[in-house]
Scaffold this motif. Structure first.
Motif, PDB file in Angstrom:
ATOM      1  N   GLY A 816     -66.735 -17.150  36.051  1.00 28.62           N
ATOM      2  CA  GLY A 816     -66.209 -16.308  37.322  1.00 28.62           C
ATOM      3  C   GLY A 816     -64.734 -15.849  36.954  1.00 28.62           C
ATOM      4  O   GLY A 816     -64.345 -16.086  35.793  1.00 28.62           O
ATOM      5  N   GLN A 817     -64.044 -15.205  38.064  1.00 29.25           N
ATOM      6  CA  GLN A 817     -62.625 -14.980  37.867  1.00 29.25           C
ATOM      7  C   GLN A 817     -61.878 -15.459  39.161  1.00 29.25           C
ATOM      8  O   GLN A 817     -62.316 -15.558  40.266  1.00 29.25           O
ATOM      9  N   TRP A 818     -60.579 -15.627  38.763  1.00 25.75           N
ATOM     10  CA  TRP A 818     -59.790 -16.252  40.141  1.00 25.75           C
ATOM     11  C   TRP A 818     -58.588 -15.232  40.418  1.00 25.75           C
ATOM     12  O   TRP A 818     -58.105 -14.990  39.171  1.00 25.75           O
ATOM     13  N   PRO A 819     -58.453 -14.820  41.478  1.00 24.08           N
ATOM     14  CA  PRO A 819     -59.131 -15.202  42.610  1.00 24.08           C
ATOM     15  C   PRO A 819     -60.411 -14.341  42.625  1.00 24.08           C
ATOM     16  O   PRO A 819     -60.595 -13.261  42.405  1.00 24.08           O
ATOM     17  N   ALA A 820     -61.243 -15.104  43.439  1.00 24.36           N
ATOM     18  CA  ALA A 820     -62.558 -14.168  43.694  1.00 24.36           C
ATOM     19  C   ALA A 820     -62.343 -12.989  44.665  1.00 24.36           C
ATOM     20  O   ALA A 820     -63.024 -12.139  44.610  1.00 24.36           O
ATOM     21  N   CYS A 821     -61.570 -13.634  45.834  1.00 19.44           N
ATOM     22  CA  CYS A 821     -61.431 -12.639  46.702  1.00 19.44           C
ATOM     23  C   CYS A 821     -59.829 -11.753  46.583  1.00 19.44           C
ATOM     24  O   CYS A 821     -58.921 -12.631  46.499  1.00 19.44           O
ATOM     25  N   ARG A 822     -60.071 -10.418  46.577  1.00 22.05           N
ATOM     26  CA  ARG A 822     -58.958  -9.700  46.461  1.00 22.05           C
ATOM     27  C   ARG A 822     -58.608  -8.992  47.908  1.00 22.05           C
ATOM     28  O   ARG A 822     -59.621  -8.532  48.422  1.00 22.05           O
ATOM     29  N   CYS A 823     -57.455  -8.675  48.163  1.00 21.75           N
ATOM     30  CA  CYS A 823     -56.980  -7.819  49.212  1.00 21.75           C
ATOM     31  C   CYS A 823     -57.212  -6.298  48.983  1.00 21.75           C
ATOM     32  O   CYS A 823     -57.269  -5.404  49.799  1.00 21.75           O
ATOM     33  N   GLN A 824     -57.153  -5.869  47.555  1.00 23.03           N
ATOM     34  CA  GLN A 824     -57.380  -4.685  47.281  1.00 23.03           C
ATOM     35  C   GLN A 824     -58.910  -4.305  47.336  1.00 23.03           C
ATOM     36  O   GLN A 824     -59.599  -4.869  47.188  1.00 23.03           O
ATOM     37  N   LYS A 825     -58.954  -2.846  47.831  1.00 25.83           N
ATOM     38  CA  LYS A 825     -60.475  -2.384  48.018  1.00 25.83           C
ATOM     39  C   LYS A 825     -60.733  -1.378  46.835  1.00 25.83           C
ATOM     40  O   LYS A 825     -59.693  -0.780  46.462  1.00 25.83           O
ATOM     41  N   ASP A 826     -62.001  -1.315  46.584  1.00 27.02           N
ATOM     42  CA  ASP A 826     -62.457  -0.285  45.580  1.00 27.02           C
ATOM     43  C   ASP A 826     -61.731  -0.472  44.362  1.00 27.02           C
ATOM     44  O   ASP A 826     -61.501   0.645  43.535  1.00 27.02           O
ATOM     45  N   LYS A 827     -61.260  -1.681  43.836  1.00 30.22           N
ATOM     46  CA  LYS A 827     -60.776  -2.032  42.697  1.00 30.22           C
ATOM     47  C   LYS A 827     -61.392  -2.965  41.907  1.00 30.22           C
ATOM     48  O   LYS A 827     -61.213  -4.261  42.423  1.00 30.22           O
ATOM     49  N   GLY A 828     -62.147  -2.823  40.901  1.00 30.15           N
ATOM     50  CA  GLY A 828     -62.782  -3.827  40.214  1.00 30.15           C
ATOM     51  C   GLY A 828     -64.009  -4.304  41.031  1.00 30.15           C
ATOM     52  O   GLY A 828     -64.529  -3.588  41.805  1.00 30.15           O
ATOM     53  N   GLU A 829     -64.622  -5.340  40.672  1.00 34.54           N
ATOM     54  CA  GLU A 829     -65.943  -5.776  41.050  1.00 34.54           C
ATOM     55  C   GLU A 829     -65.628  -6.575  42.265  1.00 34.54           C
ATOM     56  O   GLU A 829     -64.473  -6.810  42.762  1.00 34.54           O
ATOM     57  N   GLY A 830     -66.722  -6.439  43.147  1.00 36.80           N
ATOM     58  CA  GLY A 830     -66.670  -7.472  44.292  1.00 36.80           C
ATOM     59  C   GLY A 830     -66.455  -8.740  44.269  1.00 36.80           C
ATOM     60  O   GLY A 830     -66.700  -9.267  43.142  1.00 36.80           O
ATOM     61  N   TRP A 831     -66.156  -9.262  45.503  1.00 43.60           N
ATOM     62  CA  TRP A 831     -66.298 -10.893  45.415  1.00 43.60           C
ATOM     63  C   TRP A 831     -67.150 -11.472  44.864  1.00 43.60           C
ATOM     64  O   TRP A 831     -67.372 -12.576  44.312  1.00 43.60           O
ATOM     65  N   SER A 832     -68.686 -10.859  45.230  1.00 47.31           N
ATOM     66  CA  SER A 832     -69.902 -11.632  45.004  1.00 47.31           C
ATOM     67  C   SER A 832     -69.958 -11.699  43.294  1.00 47.31           C
ATOM     68  O   SER A 832     -70.861 -12.497  43.004  1.00 47.31           O
ATOM     69  N   SER A 833     -69.256 -10.795  42.791  1.00 41.66           N
ATOM     70  CA  SER A 833     -69.463 -10.673  41.192  1.00 41.66           C
ATOM     71  C   SER A 833     -68.587 -11.513  40.515  1.00 41.66           C
ATOM     72  O   SER A 833     -68.473 -11.608  39.312  1.00 41.66           O
ATOM     73  N   ARG A 834     -67.570 -12.228  41.276  1.00 41.51           N
ATOM     74  CA  ARG A 834     -66.274 -12.710  40.642  1.00 41.51           C
ATOM     75  C   ARG A 834     -66.698 -14.324  40.729  1.00 41.51           C
ATOM     76  O   ARG A 834     -65.651 -15.016  40.184  1.00 41.51           O
ATOM     77  N   LEU A 835     -67.557 -14.966  41.718  1.00 39.12           N
ATOM     78  CA  LEU A 835     -67.662 -16.156  41.956  1.00 39.12           C
ATOM     79  C   LEU A 835     -68.070 -16.941  40.659  1.00 39.12           C
ATOM     80  O   LEU A 835     -69.005 -16.319  39.853  1.00 39.12           O
ATOM     81  N   ALA A 836     -67.852 -18.210  40.576  1.00 37.35           N
ATOM     82  CA  ALA A 836     -68.027 -18.978  39.557  1.00 37.35           C
ATOM     83  C   ALA A 836     -69.335 -19.757  39.994  1.00 37.35           C
ATOM     84  O   ALA A 836     -69.420 -20.969  40.407  1.00 37.35           O
ATOM     85  N   TYR A 837     -70.619 -19.123  39.953  1.00 34.38           N
ATOM     86  CA  TYR A 837     -71.691 -19.595  40.317  1.00 34.38           C
ATOM     87  C   TYR A 837     -72.233 -20.832  39.651  1.00 34.38           C
ATOM     88  O   TYR A 837     -72.951 -21.887  40.340  1.00 34.38           O
TER      89      TYR A 837
END
Length: 947
Positions: A816-837
């Motif tokens: 995944g990527q840290w941080p998974a949740c970002r405050c910016q909208k429409d920039k990069g992948e969503g939080w669901s694609s950034r989690l360390a599953y």
């Protein structure tokens, strides 16, 4: 006026041909007094009956009644393929319809019968022009339909509607009766014209077919198009390549003897040149098969015979005498079923007997044809040519028969060109010209005829090609013990690598390489190059239905790189899928893809059905397992997601059996320690929770795991080959998982039990009691030798071990990527694609949930007092908080167990890697090069997957 035309139609004073000739005038005023009108009008036509399309008739029709202002005349409108519409049994006037497969006797008889008939010039020219245009359309790859019409009288309409209604309301054999009713009315049709549309290929079809071929997937094209149209599409989609032309086998519509002889000759040539070694004389004359399969075959036949005799005795003697409720008719029906089973049993033969019968049948077909008058004539012709040095035995190939549509088109075009000089001649003279031209084409066809090879009848010398693997080419003594018993790659295990070549084969290869000897390119391409088979549906009718001929057909088709079956009906498409499934052992996985209703039977017959949603309707999609929008998406479906899914599911299945086996093995070993009293090592609530706490890691693997990136797979589709050969789930792989399961059981039990099972052996506390000298009066607070604590600690080691196993078997770790949740909208992948599953599944949803759940269960005894909770009260806190030894065991025992697994994988990957492992290493090297190049250019990689 309309009224006068209607009156002439009703009293039969005008025919459809005359009506078409008069009303098709380009002038403003027509011959019948009907004037063109630029306006429009609405008309209501009554539908009397609809004859649906079926694979036998290859056409459909509708019976309508015209509006009252047009006389309420019943008219039949029909459309279908040219082969079905331009038929002497269907068309009203077949005088100038060129029949491609008509023999000279039939042509002479038809000429005599038509001598006294009068045919209009317009009808003559329209029929010939239609056939000429159909040939031109086919050459351009267009799809054609022929349209026809028939005007019925009221008596004919009423009589046929009675037959149609009776068939439509019939309970038995309704479909057959409807087909018969449709066939009876679809006669004496006046051919109105033809339509031709361009069926454009979707984007990426050729690339997709090429990738599937490189992946080792054999592709059969089953289409209802004409042969030349199918060939053009084949070349456009890379199903056919120019390299296949020397080895192209074409079987067109012909007589039954010609079709079977052509296939038998193709079969015998392939046997001769070593492409079908199982049908060679040395193989089929083996009297005693030295395989264990022959033993199981005899056991199976004996067991089926025994069951039939028991059933026969029961129905013939016991049930009739002692069971009064069963009528004799039912017993007779049961005995007839047993007799039918015996008849089917006689057709079940051993593979060697079946191949011997097929080979003998092919020899017999060729000999019978050569002894026939036609065969003797062609034999003398070829012998005469050979004596004149015009052709040799080896050069005698089976020429492809020219498609009927092009024979008809060429003949029709020639007649039209010649007919321009005979406009004033009588119909008798023009017909004489037509039959002369047809006879000329027939003589050319007879000269071209079915050629043969005398050497086929004497199969003494067999030239085996280099692509056939022989045991004599390899030295089995060069295989090592580890290669035989450890490797999972079949080529390594069976000794089929270059290092296993025998000295004689190595010497031959070096000699050819040093001397630069090359085979004759034409002969090599014909016998050893890629091959293709093109066969028409009419030819398939002469082969399908006979078990021996079906196997002969499949043997020829299986040696070809591409197979195109054209002019096939929906029923024949399903039969060809059955042909593949029935003639390969073990049965292969078949996939059928189609976009129309005529592909439903094929899709349902295959293991996997794929429907393309488009303008053809949704019938194929509704009958399929998967639906895609375009053919090119098949790349992703099979090579990418299909391969990933297969590897995921294979690992999930093996892991599921493995983890339960390890737990059960530990409990079985403990039974011996308790003298088989039935005492469980683990608390029954722990056993019940095992699948819950081990569920998340393997679920994450089964959803997100990826073996190789999709771009790499598309560049190297060969990675799909191990998937087709079932590299993951094999007996050898399952055995390996079982062996490591036993090793892990011994590690868990015999490294934990000696340290835990000794009560009062100076055990120390972890956080309370003796370690901090808080309470010297209670020296037993750190003892962990009770059954519940021992079982809990070993169970904890088991949970960690199976979690480590998931991480080891994963092809990709999702960090995944840290941080998974970002405050910016429409920039990069969503939080669901950034989690360390991967870590979420292993650490939080498995280990953390297990620890929290065990603490809750341990403390539940304070609130819920029963025999289950009271016995486990305080066990978790005592093991985790009172004993340092438990922590040592929990940390090091699972790591020790997984080290054995890692050592085995390391040894296998270093010395006996699989094809998939080699590709993974290549992919890793490519990634390293890309990362180094990115660092040099100042570009950082942002990939969430690490292979």
């Amino acid at each position: 006026s309309d009224a006068s035309v209607v009156e002439k139609i009703k009293n039969r004073s005008i025919t459809e041909e005359e009506l078409a000739a008069d009303t098709a005038s380009p002038a403003g005023v027509l011959g019948l007094g009907i004037t063109h009108s630029l306006g429009t009008r609405e008309e209501v036509w009554e539908i009397l009956a609809v004859n649906k399309f079926d694979s036998t008739r290859k056409r459909m029709s509708i019976l309508l009644r015209s509006p009252p202002e047009l006389g309420s005349i019943p008219i039949l409108f029909c459309k279908g393929a040219d082969s079905a519409m331009l038929d002497r049994r269907v068309i009203k006037d077949p005088s100038y319809i060129v029949i491609g497969d008509e023999n000279p006797q039939e042509r002479s008889r038809r000429r005599t019968n038509l001598d006294n008939e009068i045919v209009s010039t317009s009808n003559r020219d329209s029929n010939l022009s239609l056939q000429s245009h159909l040939g031109e359309f086919a050459r351009e790859g267009l799809r054609t339909l022929v349209l026809g019409v028939r005007i019925l009288s009221e008596d004919e309409c009423s009589e046929w509607l009675v037959e149609y209604n009776a068939a439509a309301t019939s309970i038995k054999e309704r479909d057959e009766k409807l087909k018969g009713a449709a066939t009876s009315i679809e006669t004496k049709l006046h051919i109105v014209g033809a339509t031709a549309i361009e069926d454009k290929l979707q984007v990426g079809v050729a690339d997709t077919i090429e990738l599937l071929g490189r992946a080792g997937i054999k592709l059969w094209v089953l289409t209802g198009d004409k042969r030349e149209t199918a060939k053009e599409i084949g070349y456009a989609t890379n199903v056919l390549t120019p390299k296949m032309r020397p080895g192209l086998i074409e079987v067109a519509k012909a007589t039954k003897e010609e079709v079977r002889t052509r296939m038998a000759m193709a079969f015998l040539k392939l046997v001769k040149f070593g492409k079908l070694p199982n049908y060679q004389t040395s193989s089929i004359n083996e009297t005693k098969p030295k395989t264990i399969g022959a033993l199981f075959f005899k056991i199976g036949k004996g067991w089926r015979f025994f069951k039939r005799e028991i059933r026969r005795f029961w129905h013939r003697y016991v049930k009739v005498l002692w069971t009064q409720s069963s009528p004799l008719a039912q017993e007779d029906q049961a005995l007839m079923a047993i007799i039918e089973e015996e008849e089917k049993e006689t057709k079940i033969l051993q593979p060697i007997e079946r191949r011997r019968n097929v080979r003998n049948r092919a020899d017999k077909i060729v000999r019978d044809y050569l002894n026939s008058p036609q065969g003797m004539s062609q034999r003398r012709t070829h012998l005469r040519k050979e004596a004149d040095d015009e052709i040799t035995i080896e050069e005698m190939d089976m020429p492809s028969r020219k498609p009927d549509i092009f024979e008809k088109a060429d003949s029709a075009r020639a007649l039209l060109m010649k007919g321009q000089d005979f406009q004033n001649d009588s119909s008798q003279e023009y017909r004489q010209l037509a039959f002369t031209d047809l006879a000329k084409h027939a003589e050319q066809d007879e000269e071209r005829g079915l050629s043969f090879d005398e050497d086929l009848l004497s199969m003494k010398t067999i030239s085996v090609s280099n692509d056939i693997v022989n045991n004599e080419d390899f030295d089995m003594r060069k295989r090592t013990t580890f290669e035989r018993f450890f490797s999972t790659d079949k080529a390594v295990r069976h000794g089929r690598l270059l290092k296993h070549l025998s000295p004689r084969k190595v010497k031959d290869n070096k000699t050819d390489e040093e001397l630069g000897q090359e085979k004759d390119s034409e002969t090599d391409q014909k016998h050893n190059g890629p091959r293709a088979l093109i066969i028409e549906g009419d030819a398939l009718e002469q082969l399908l239905g006979d078990i021996e001929l079906e196997e002969l057909l499949f043997a020829v088709a299986n040696t070809c790189d591409s197979v195109i079956a054209c002019r096939v009906s929906p029923a024949q498409k399903a039969q060809l899928v059955q042909l593949v499934r029935r003639n390969i052992n073990p049965e292969p996985v078949t996939l059928a893809i189609g976009d129309g209703a005529n592909d439903v039977g094929m899709i349902q017959e295959a293991h996997v059905g794929v429907g393309i949603s488009g303008k053809e309707g949704q019938q194929a999609v509704n009958a399929s397992d998967f639906s895609i929008a375009q053919f090119r998406f098949l790349q992703e479906l099979i090579l990418i997601h299909g391969r990933w899914n297969f590897l995921r599911l294979s690992t999930v299945i093996l892991y599921t059996f493995y983890k339960n086996a390890v737990m059960v093995f530990c409990m079985i070993v403990y039974f011996g320690y308790t003298l088989y009293s039935g005492t469980l090592l683990f608390d029954q609530w722990l056993v019940s929770s095992f699948n819950i706490v081990s569920f998340a890691p393997i679920t994450i693997l089964g959803i997100f795991d990826r073996c190789l990136d999709k771009t790499y797979v598309k560049k190297h589709p060969e990675v799909y080959a191990p998937t087709r050969s079932n590299e993951i789930i094999t007996g050898r792989t399952v055995t390996r998982w079982g062996v490591f399961g036993i090793i892990h059981m011994f590690t868990l039990y015999y490294l934990s039990m000696p340290a835990l099972g000794t009560v009062g052996s100076s055990a120390s506390s972890a956080f309370f009691g003796l370690m901090k000298n808080n309470d010297r009066q209670r020296p037993g607070d750190g003892e962990i030798g009770d059954l519940k604590t021992v079982g809990f600690i070993i169970f904890t080691c088991l949970v960690l071990l199976v979690t480590y196993k998931v991480l080891l078997e994963s092809n990709s770790i999702i960090v995944g990527q840290w941080p998974a949740c970002r405050c910016q909208k429409d920039k990069g992948e969503g939080w669901s694609s950034r989690l360390a599953y991967t870590w979420i599944g292993c650490l939080f949803l498995s280990v953390l949930v297990y620890v929290i759940g065990m603490y809750l269960f341990s403390f539940s005894g304070q609130r819920i007092e029963n025999q289950y909770t009271i016995a486990f009260l305080g066990t978790v806190s005592h093991a985790f908080e009172m004993s340092a030894r438990s922590w040592m065991i929990i940390i090091f025992v699972p790591l020790t167990g997984i080290v054995f697994d890692m050592a085995g994988k390391l040894f296998g990957n270093l010395f006996y890697p699989t094809q998939t492992q080699i590709h993974r290493e290549n992919f890793a090297k490519m990634n390293m090069k890309d990362e180094n190049r990115g660092r040099e250019e100042g570009i950082s990689s942002d990939d969430s997957y690490t292979a």
